[in-house]
Design a protein around this motif. Structure first.
Motif, PDB file in Angstrom:
ATOM      1  N   ILE A   6       0.878  -1.187   0.000  1.00  0.00           N
ATOM      2  CA  ILE A   6       0.000   0.000   0.000  1.00  0.00           C
ATOM      3  C   ILE A   6       0.902   1.219   0.000  1.00  0.00           C
ATOM      4  N   VAL A   7       0.775   2.043  -1.033  1.00  0.00           N
ATOM      5  CA  VAL A   7       1.768   3.111  -1.232  1.00  0.00           C
ATOM      6  C   VAL A   7       1.110   4.489  -1.381  1.00  0.00           C
ATOM      7  N   PRO A   8       1.871   5.549  -1.157  1.00  0.00           N
ATOM      8  CA  PRO A   8       1.328   6.908  -1.192  1.00  0.00           C
ATOM      9  C   PRO A   8       1.479   7.540  -2.583  1.00  0.00           C
ATOM     10  N   TRP A   9       1.148   8.831  -2.644  1.00  0.00           N
ATOM     11  CA  TRP A   9       1.072   9.487  -3.945  1.00  0.00           C
ATOM     12  C   TRP A   9       2.281  10.356  -4.264  1.00  0.00           C
ATOM     13  N   TRP A  26      10.343   0.252  -4.649  1.00  0.00           N
ATOM     14  CA  TRP A  26      10.995  -0.121  -3.377  1.00  0.00           C
ATOM     15  C   TRP A  26      10.325  -1.367  -2.770  1.00  0.00           C
ATOM     16  N   LYS A  73      -1.521  -1.709  -4.063  1.00  0.00           N
ATOM     17  CA  LYS A  73      -2.641  -0.761  -4.000  1.00  0.00           C
ATOM     18  C   LYS A  73      -2.053   0.641  -4.032  1.00  0.00           C
ATOM     19  N   GLY A 105      -7.788   2.240  -5.973  1.00  0.00           N
ATOM     20  CA  GLY A 105      -8.978   2.506  -5.162  1.00  0.00           C
ATOM     21  C   GLY A 105      -8.621   3.324  -3.951  1.00  0.00           C
ATOM     22  N   PHE A 106      -9.653   3.622  -3.180  1.00  0.00           N
ATOM     23  CA  PHE A 106      -9.477   4.484  -2.013  1.00  0.00           C
ATOM     24  C   PHE A 106      -9.008   3.673  -0.805  1.00  0.00           C
ATOM     25  N   GLY A 129      -7.869  -0.289   0.338  1.00  0.00           N
ATOM     26  CA  GLY A 129      -6.695  -0.546   1.184  1.00  0.00           C
ATOM     27  C   GLY A 129      -7.050  -1.359   2.418  1.00  0.00           C
ATOM     28  N   PHE A 189       3.742  -1.085   3.866  1.00  0.00           N
ATOM     29  CA  PHE A 189       2.997   0.175   3.781  1.00  0.00           C
ATOM     30  C   PHE A 189       3.935   1.376   3.771  1.00  0.00           C
ATOM     31  N   GLY A 225       3.165   5.559   3.926  1.00  0.00           N
ATOM     32  CA  GLY A 225       2.117   6.575   3.983  1.00  0.00           C
ATOM     33  C   GLY A 225       2.196   7.307   5.306  1.00  0.00           C
ATOM     34  N   SER A 226       1.075   7.858   5.710  1.00  0.00           N
ATOM     35  CA  SER A 226       1.083   8.676   6.924  1.00  0.00           C
ATOM     36  C   SER A 226       1.193   7.798   8.178  1.00  0.00           C
ATOM     37  N   GLU A 282       6.627   2.503   6.574  1.00  0.00           N
ATOM     38  CA  GLU A 282       7.432   3.691   6.272  1.00  0.00           C
ATOM     39  C   GLU A 282       6.479   4.871   6.380  1.00  0.00           C
ATOM     40  N   GLY A 286       7.415  12.133   8.615  1.00  0.00           N
ATOM     41  CA  GLY A 286       8.647  12.693   9.163  1.00  0.00           C
ATOM     42  C   GLY A 286       8.530  14.190   9.388  1.00  0.00           C
ATOM     43  N   PHE A 306       3.914  18.749   4.773  1.00  0.00           N
ATOM     44  CA  PHE A 306       3.978  18.044   3.491  1.00  0.00           C
ATOM     45  C   PHE A 306       3.749  18.985   2.305  1.00  0.00           C
ATOM     46  N   LEU A 353      12.672  10.056  10.976  1.00  0.00           N
ATOM     47  CA  LEU A 353      12.991   9.517   9.655  1.00  0.00           C
ATOM     48  C   LEU A 353      14.402   9.909   9.214  1.00  0.00           C
TER      49      LEU A 353
HETATM   50  P1  NAD Z   1      -1.914   8.105   3.482  1.00  0.00           P
HETATM   51  O1  NAD Z   1      -1.509   7.439   4.738  1.00  0.00           O
HETATM   52  O2  NAD Z   1      -3.143   8.943   3.493  1.00  0.00           O
HETATM   53  O3  NAD Z   1      -2.155   7.010   2.335  1.00  0.00           O
HETATM   54  C1  NAD Z   1      -1.179   6.079   2.009  1.00  0.00           C
HETATM   55  C2  NAD Z   1      -1.840   4.877   1.378  1.00  0.00           C
HETATM   56  O4  NAD Z   1      -2.695   4.272   2.346  1.00  0.00           O
HETATM   57  C3  NAD Z   1      -2.738   5.217   0.185  1.00  0.00           C
HETATM   58  O5  NAD Z   1      -2.635   4.187  -0.773  1.00  0.00           O
HETATM   59  C4  NAD Z   1      -4.129   5.218   0.798  1.00  0.00           C
HETATM   60  O6  NAD Z   1      -5.156   4.938  -0.121  1.00  0.00           O
HETATM   61  C5  NAD Z   1      -3.996   4.121   1.826  1.00  0.00           C
HETATM   62  N1  NAD Z   1      -4.954   4.214   2.917  1.00  0.00           N
HETATM   63  C6  NAD Z   1      -5.518   5.319   3.469  1.00  0.00           C
HETATM   64  N2  NAD Z   1      -6.371   4.976   4.451  1.00  0.00           N
HETATM   65  C7  NAD Z   1      -6.338   3.625   4.541  1.00  0.00           C
HETATM   66  C8  NAD Z   1      -7.000   2.683   5.364  1.00  0.00           C
HETATM   67  N3  NAD Z   1      -7.869   3.041   6.297  1.00  0.00           N
HETATM   68  N4  NAD Z   1      -6.716   1.374   5.171  1.00  0.00           N
HETATM   69  C9  NAD Z   1      -5.833   0.974   4.236  1.00  0.00           C
HETATM   70  N5  NAD Z   1      -5.198   1.830   3.409  1.00  0.00           N
HETATM   71  C10 NAD Z   1      -5.439   3.136   3.566  1.00  0.00           C
HETATM   72  O7  NAD Z   1      -0.634   8.897   2.999  1.00  0.00           O
HETATM   73  P2  NAD Z   1      -0.503   9.824   1.708  1.00  0.00           P
HETATM   74  O8  NAD Z   1      -1.235  11.089   1.984  1.00  0.00           O
HETATM   75  O9  NAD Z   1      -0.826   9.062   0.478  1.00  0.00           O
HETATM   76  O10 NAD Z   1       1.079  10.080   1.675  1.00  0.00           O
HETATM   77  C11 NAD Z   1       1.685  11.020   2.434  1.00  0.00           C
HETATM   78  C12 NAD Z   1       2.284  10.401   3.672  1.00  0.00           C
HETATM   79  O11 NAD Z   1       3.188   9.355   3.317  1.00  0.00           O
HETATM   80  C13 NAD Z   1       3.113  11.377   4.452  1.00  0.00           C
HETATM   81  O12 NAD Z   1       2.844  11.228   5.827  1.00  0.00           O
HETATM   82  C14 NAD Z   1       4.550  10.959   4.156  1.00  0.00           C
HETATM   83  O13 NAD Z   1       5.478  11.323   5.113  1.00  0.00           O
HETATM   84  C15 NAD Z   1       4.407   9.495   4.028  1.00  0.00           C
HETATM   85  N6  NAD Z   1       5.528   8.930   3.274  1.00  0.00           N
HETATM   86  C16 NAD Z   1       6.492   8.219   3.934  1.00  0.00           C
HETATM   87  C17 NAD Z   1       7.588   7.711   3.245  1.00  0.00           C
HETATM   88  C18 NAD Z   1       8.669   6.924   3.946  1.00  0.00           C
HETATM   89  O14 NAD Z   1       9.428   6.243   3.261  1.00  0.00           O
HETATM   90  N7  NAD Z   1       8.771   6.976   5.257  1.00  0.00           N
HETATM   91  C19 NAD Z   1       7.696   7.938   1.875  1.00  0.00           C
HETATM   92  C20 NAD Z   1       6.710   8.675   1.240  1.00  0.00           C
HETATM   93  C21 NAD Z   1       5.614   9.155   1.942  1.00  0.00           C
END
Ligand code: NAD
Length: 500
Positions: free
Chosen positions: A166-169, A178, A193, A224-225, A230, A244, A246-247, A269, A272, A405, A431
């Protein structure tokens, strides 16, 4: 091959000619969501809808997990000849390069980053990462433990099975790679995802993987969302691991989902708020340049962005001026398809409002806008924010503690090395960090004392696939990149034989 466009209009024409695939990639083929639902993909560049993407949910996840499981149990990839695995993954990397322009266009349309950066960084970093892990295919060796003369105890590393990624944008291609590189070379099957904001490059990766020779079901991509796609992936009883990025907030949910379902592995991951510590003897020009690039590159939408500058009180003012000067001279904000633009649009209107809200909050908390601070290029309909410096902040302010961010750096004065260490560590995150000083004793003291996954000394954001990347504290655990990342996707098995 057509020549690469050099103007905004040229790129827009190239983008208009793209045939964009928005369906899920499951079992080796593109398929619509089970219920046919789609969502409109808005480009942050101009606020306009430019694609429709499958709005997948639990039935689609179930189908993808089933397909991944089937491919895993068949052994078609897991047990493939290591030389074949290597060949397929090397070809995958090559295909990413060959489709570089298309991938870069999708990345820029999805995310709003300058096309030059998508072409020059995101695409090659994605390809290089897959290539790096491909090279391990025939070099992963197991162990024989020293247990005495009448026994053989083999310690074998085996793939986990089905990995949900599950990855961010913010760096959709790089972060997908990665996960995919080490997970695939270890022999797993994957359900990727992508973030709802940036699914298109990942969907193309699905097809390129197949063209490279990945058997059907080994790489599935389900857009998808978070809640709708996810969550069922992370809760799925037949998924062995969630990788994973994301946040921190959503990362914590992964641990909950794992506990509520099958105790699957989780690697996180997360966010930060990385500090730069700038000591009084630092090379201020070098520090200012690295700070400006480190927080404005990719619009500040970088997990390890050095967004918290701890500046010794004696050099703070000069440093702030220099950061602003570097930004003006080297990192212009512009339309992502304009030549020379180094800073593009923020991912969504909602996110732009959030970043602007933090700038307002900073002022109300008592910081001063020393540079930027406003929305930009509103006439394009896109979501741009000026590169901004909030000076005179304190580490207790929300702007210093929470991840903004966006292209916003917060500058906080300190008076002593001990205070700098205390402030650097006064955060839930860990981080990355940077230390700027000519005194190598201080450099060693500071880099040991700061709790972060990476500490740069007199530089920032230099990276290699050979070094692990990830966080301490609430920035997560488990590492991407480096050989260590492969272990995450494998389990140890002891096979003990007694003989006479
Ligand atoms: P996010 O946590 O909102 O979403 C990340 C992923 O999780 C997306 O694919 C999203 O659809 C999914 N997701 C959201 N809610 C979910 C749920 N309830 N269940 C399962 N999946 C779910 O993060 P974002 O806004 O896409 O990305 C920004 C964040 O990512 C920032 O906090 C940033 O620091 C972090 N990030 C960390 C690294 C790292 O390597 N440490 C790298 C890049 C981004």
């Amino acid at each position: 091959m057509l020549d690469r466009p050099t103007t905004r209009d040229g790129w827009l024409a190239r983008a208009a000619a793209l045939k964009i695939e928005g369906r899920a990639f499951i079992g080796g083929a593109y398929v619509a969501a089970a219920d046919g639902a789609t969502f409109a993909k808005v480009s942050p560049i101009d606020g306009k809808v430019f694609a429709h993407v499958a709005d997948c949910g639990a039935p689609d996840i179930d189908r993808a997990v089933h397909s991944a499981r089937k491919s895993f149990e068949s052994g078609v990839w897991r047990d493939a000849d290591p030389a074949k695995k290597k060949k397929v993954l090397l070809r995958f990397a090559e295909l990413v390069r060959e489709h570089g322009e298309e991938l870069a266009l999708l990345e820029t349309l999805d995310v709003g980053k300058p096309i030059a950066n998508a072409l020059g960084v995101d695409v090659p970093f994605c390809a290089n990462c897959i290539q790096y892990y491909a090279e391990f295919a025939d070099k992963l060796v197991d162990e024989v433990a020293p247990v005495g003369p009448n026994d053989v105890a083999m310690v074998r590393k085996e793939p986990l099975g089905v990995v949900g990624a599950i990855v961010p944008w913010n760096y959709p291609l790089i972060i997908a790679a990665w996960k995919l590189g080490p997970a695939l070379v270890a022999g797993n099957s994957v359900v990727l995802k992508p973030a709802e904001q940036s699914p298109l490059g990942a969907l193309l990766l699905g097809r390129l993987g197949k063209e490279a020779g990945l058997p059907d079901g080994v790489l599935n991509v389900v857009p998808g969302f978070g809640e709708k796609a996810g969550r069922p992936l992370a809760l799925h009883p037949d998924v062995d691991m969630i990788a994973f990025t994301g946040s921190t907030e959503v990362g914590k949910l992964m641990l909950v989902y794992a506990g509520q379902s099958n105790m699957k592995r989780v690697a996180l991951e997360c966010g930060g708020k990385s500090p730069h510590v700038v000591m009084p003897d630092a090379d201020l020009d070098a520090a200012a340049s690295a700070i400006a690039w480190g927080v404005y590159y990719n619009q500040g939408e970088t997990c390890h962005a050095g967004s918290r500058v701890l500046a010794h009180a004696s050099i703070r003012e000069a440093l702030v001026e220099k950061i602003a000067a570097v930004q003006k001279a080297e990192i212009p904000l512009g339309h992502p398809f304009d030549a020379g633009a180094q800073l593009g649009a923020l991912i969504e209107e909602r996110h732009m409002e959030r970043v602007l809200g933090y700038i307002d909050l900073g002022v109300s908390e008592g910081a001063r806008i020393a540079h930027g601070g406003k929305r930009a290029l509103a006439e394009t309909g896109g979501f741009y924010v000026e590169p901004t410096i909030l000076d005179g902040a304190s580490n207790a302010m929300r702007i210093a503690q929470e991840e903004i961010f966006g292209p916003v750096v917060v500058v906080i004065p300190f008076a002593s090395e001990a205070e700098a260490i205390r402030l650097a560590n006064d955060t839930i995150y860990g981080l990355a960090a940077a230390v700027w000083t000519r005194d190598m004793n201080a450099a060693h003291r500071l880099s040991r004392a700061i709790r972060a996954g990476t500490v740069w000394v007199n530089t920032f954001d230099r990276s290699s696939l050979a070094t692990p990347f990830g966080g301490f504290k609430q920035s997560g655990f488990g590492r991407d990149r480096s050989p260590h990342a492969i272990d995450k996707y494998m389990d140890f098995k002891t096979i003990w034989t007694a003989y006479k």
